[in-house]
Design a protein around this motif. Sequence first.
Motif, PDB file in Angstrom:
ATOM      1  N   GLU A 105     -18.515  35.718  17.271  1.00 37.72           N
ATOM      2  CA  GLU A 105     -19.379  36.266  16.040  1.00 37.72           C
ATOM      3  C   GLU A 105     -20.308  35.224  15.598  1.00 37.72           C
ATOM      4  O   GLU A 105     -21.303  35.527  15.033  1.00 37.72           O
ATOM      5  CB  GLU A 105     -18.217  36.121  14.939  1.00 37.72           C
ATOM      6  N   ILE A 106     -19.859  33.929  15.573  1.00 34.45           N
ATOM      7  CA  ILE A 106     -20.907  32.926  15.154  1.00 34.45           C
ATOM      8  C   ILE A 106     -22.483  33.041  15.955  1.00 34.45           C
ATOM      9  O   ILE A 106     -23.371  33.354  15.508  1.00 34.45           O
ATOM     10  CB  ILE A 106     -20.529  31.624  15.449  1.00 34.45           C
ATOM     11  N   GLY A 107     -22.354  33.119  17.492  1.00 33.89           N
ATOM     12  CA  GLY A 107     -23.229  33.572  18.118  1.00 33.89           C
ATOM     13  C   GLY A 107     -23.877  34.698  18.058  1.00 33.89           C
ATOM     14  O   GLY A 107     -25.279  34.804  18.037  1.00 33.89           O
ATOM     15  N   GLN A 108     -23.358  35.651  17.542  1.00 41.35           N
ATOM     16  CA  GLN A 108     -24.008  36.972  17.062  1.00 41.35           C
ATOM     17  C   GLN A 108     -24.978  37.066  15.940  1.00 41.35           C
ATOM     18  O   GLN A 108     -25.800  37.751  15.689  1.00 41.35           O
ATOM     19  CB  GLN A 108     -23.011  38.029  17.218  1.00 41.35           C
ATOM     20  N   HIS A 109     -24.722  36.171  14.963  1.00 42.01           N
ATOM     21  CA  HIS A 109     -25.093  36.013  13.644  1.00 42.01           C
ATOM     22  C   HIS A 109     -26.003  34.677  13.554  1.00 42.01           C
ATOM     23  O   HIS A 109     -26.630  34.423  12.442  1.00 42.01           O
ATOM     24  CB  HIS A 109     -24.190  36.044  12.468  1.00 42.01           C
ATOM     25  N   VAL A 134     -20.884  31.057  22.496  1.00 34.37           N
ATOM     26  CA  VAL A 134     -21.957  31.145  21.571  1.00 34.37           C
ATOM     27  C   VAL A 134     -23.267  31.436  22.455  1.00 34.37           C
ATOM     28  O   VAL A 134     -24.192  32.266  22.082  1.00 34.37           O
ATOM     29  CB  VAL A 134     -22.233  30.067  20.607  1.00 34.37           C
ATOM     30  N   ASP A 135     -23.499  30.655  23.610  1.00 40.08           N
ATOM     31  CA  ASP A 135     -24.561  30.899  24.412  1.00 40.08           C
ATOM     32  C   ASP A 135     -24.839  32.071  24.845  1.00 40.08           C
ATOM     33  O   ASP A 135     -25.765  32.743  25.007  1.00 40.08           O
ATOM     34  CB  ASP A 135     -24.405  29.756  25.711  1.00 40.08           C
ATOM     35  N   ALA A 136     -23.612  33.080  25.379  1.00 32.60           N
ATOM     36  CA  ALA A 136     -23.512  34.062  26.099  1.00 32.60           C
ATOM     37  C   ALA A 136     -24.151  35.140  24.895  1.00 32.60           C
ATOM     38  O   ALA A 136     -24.941  36.091  25.201  1.00 32.60           O
ATOM     39  CB  ALA A 136     -22.095  34.588  26.392  1.00 32.60           C
ATOM     40  N   GLU A 137     -23.757  35.053  23.678  1.00 33.21           N
ATOM     41  CA  GLU A 137     -24.064  35.899  22.413  1.00 33.21           C
ATOM     42  C   GLU A 137     -25.839  35.562  22.393  1.00 33.21           C
ATOM     43  O   GLU A 137     -26.476  36.627  21.961  1.00 33.21           O
ATOM     44  CB  GLU A 137     -23.330  35.557  21.411  1.00 33.21           C
ATOM     45  N   LEU A 138     -26.102  34.427  22.144  1.00 36.38           N
ATOM     46  CA  LEU A 138     -27.572  34.246  21.983  1.00 36.38           C
ATOM     47  C   LEU A 138     -28.330  34.725  22.943  1.00 36.38           C
ATOM     48  O   LEU A 138     -29.500  35.405  22.847  1.00 36.38           O
ATOM     49  CB  LEU A 138     -27.764  32.538  21.887  1.00 36.38           C
TER      50      LEU A 138
END
Length: 444
Positions: A105-109, A134-138
């Motif tokens: 969720e942090i990575g998404q926002h 996080v990297d994957a979401e970024l």
Amino acid sequence: MNIVIVGSGYVGLVTGACLAEKGQHVTCVDISESRIEGLKRGVVPIYEPGLDEIIDRNAKVGRLEFTTSLPDAMKKAQVYCIAVGTPPDEDGSADLSHVLAVAREIGQHMTERSVIINKSTVPVGTADRVRAAVDAELARRGVQIEFDVVSNPEFLKEGVAIKDFMEPDRIVLGVESGHARQVMDELYAPFAQEGARIIHMRVRDAEMTKYAANAMLATRISFMNEIAGLCERLGVDVESVREGISADPRIGTRFIRPGAGYGGSCLPKDVRALARMAHSAGFDPVLLSAVEHRNDQQKSRLYEMVSSELGDDLRGKTVAVWGLAFKPGTDDMREAPSITLVESLLKAGALVRAYDPEATETARRAMPQDPQAEGTLRFMTEQYEAVEGADALVLVTEWPQFRAPDFARLRTQMRYPVVIDGRNQYQPDEVREMGFRYQSVGRP
Ligand SMILES: NC(=O)c1ccc[n+]([C@@H]2O[C@H](COP(=O)([O-])OP(=O)(O)OC[C@H]3O[C@@H](n4cnc5c(N)ncnc54)[C@H](O)[C@@H]3O)[C@@H](O)[C@H]2O)c1
């Protein structure tokens, strides 16, 4: 500094409230709507002495806020602290699903350079997994944002959590970049100014430090329970032995009290998770396995003492239980020795009259609901009410109010005068002189 704490349980709330008290602006996030709604109205969902006042004071001046929306909270801050639960998985390893859900969720926002602090107790290597999540979401968003993952394990003790957080023995910081170190040092500057010892190390070292600390504490308890078992068989008083060894400064006085076994939200699960880590690394954790094994056996000791007095068929028998929380000063029932005892008593058909000054509500949820069990569990609202007509009284949690009971009153209230003292709170001779049959841990 603006900081977001994700997870508003024992650790998250205490961390958030105490950092606000030290002047930071804190937003506490939780997925539980009822928890957050309650906190907004000033209802603190856990019992932790002194926490209500700190939350109230800081919420009123706007330094402490509550929300269920992590994205909203993130708009105001670039420092995110993960303090969600890491309960044991079926194989004993730490369940990281909540931690990794928060990381995603942090990575998404995330929009700016950030520092992600891991305060949950997590296995070595988890910071790498948080980073990867996080990297994957970024990458999915097609953006590149710098961020650090820091390990900042928490050592507070429930019941004295505020004092532990405000006046820590040490603050362990696993940091591996200059930026992260600067942010963390700034966050903890008010504590350092008051003399707190800050220990910097690598991230993996910090992750391990938390497990090693809890495993050491559990080892001391299991060691002393083992000595107590031996004392019982050899006619030795473990309390004399404890006094004798604790005078040695290399040994000291803490965590060497024999009793009903360790429980709580940390020691049992952390010992197990560390053992799992060892197995996964191809290393046989002989000592940790023994620590856990001894504790499992110790948790059954109180029932064994009851049945040695009243027999194994407890139908028609009433057993009073004083103290349900895993230790005094908290309402936490996770892995409490009282659960093992009550489960066995109910299986044997007893009527259990249980009293705890703070943990009745959590105990209602935590206690076994085995339909096969023949006994009945009743929660009492007063300690002497629990003892009315009892065939045995078992002291499980040593709340101060149980320390010097009115034994004369107990003698008139109880049907059969048996006292099982799971925490060695009373003097055997004195209790016996008042006409009780008395058993305690490791004393002849
Ligand atoms: N309790 C202690 O004494 C203690 C001491 C030191 C370390 N720890 C460690 O700290 C961590 C937290 O422990 P605790 O006792 O505070 O747990 P807890 O169960 O009291 O609180 C965890 C909170 O996180 C919330 N949560 C779960 N998933 C979430 C998500 N995706 N987003 C937002 N909130 C979410 C839950 O609703 C709950 O309120 C654990 O890893 C524990 O091992 C606990």
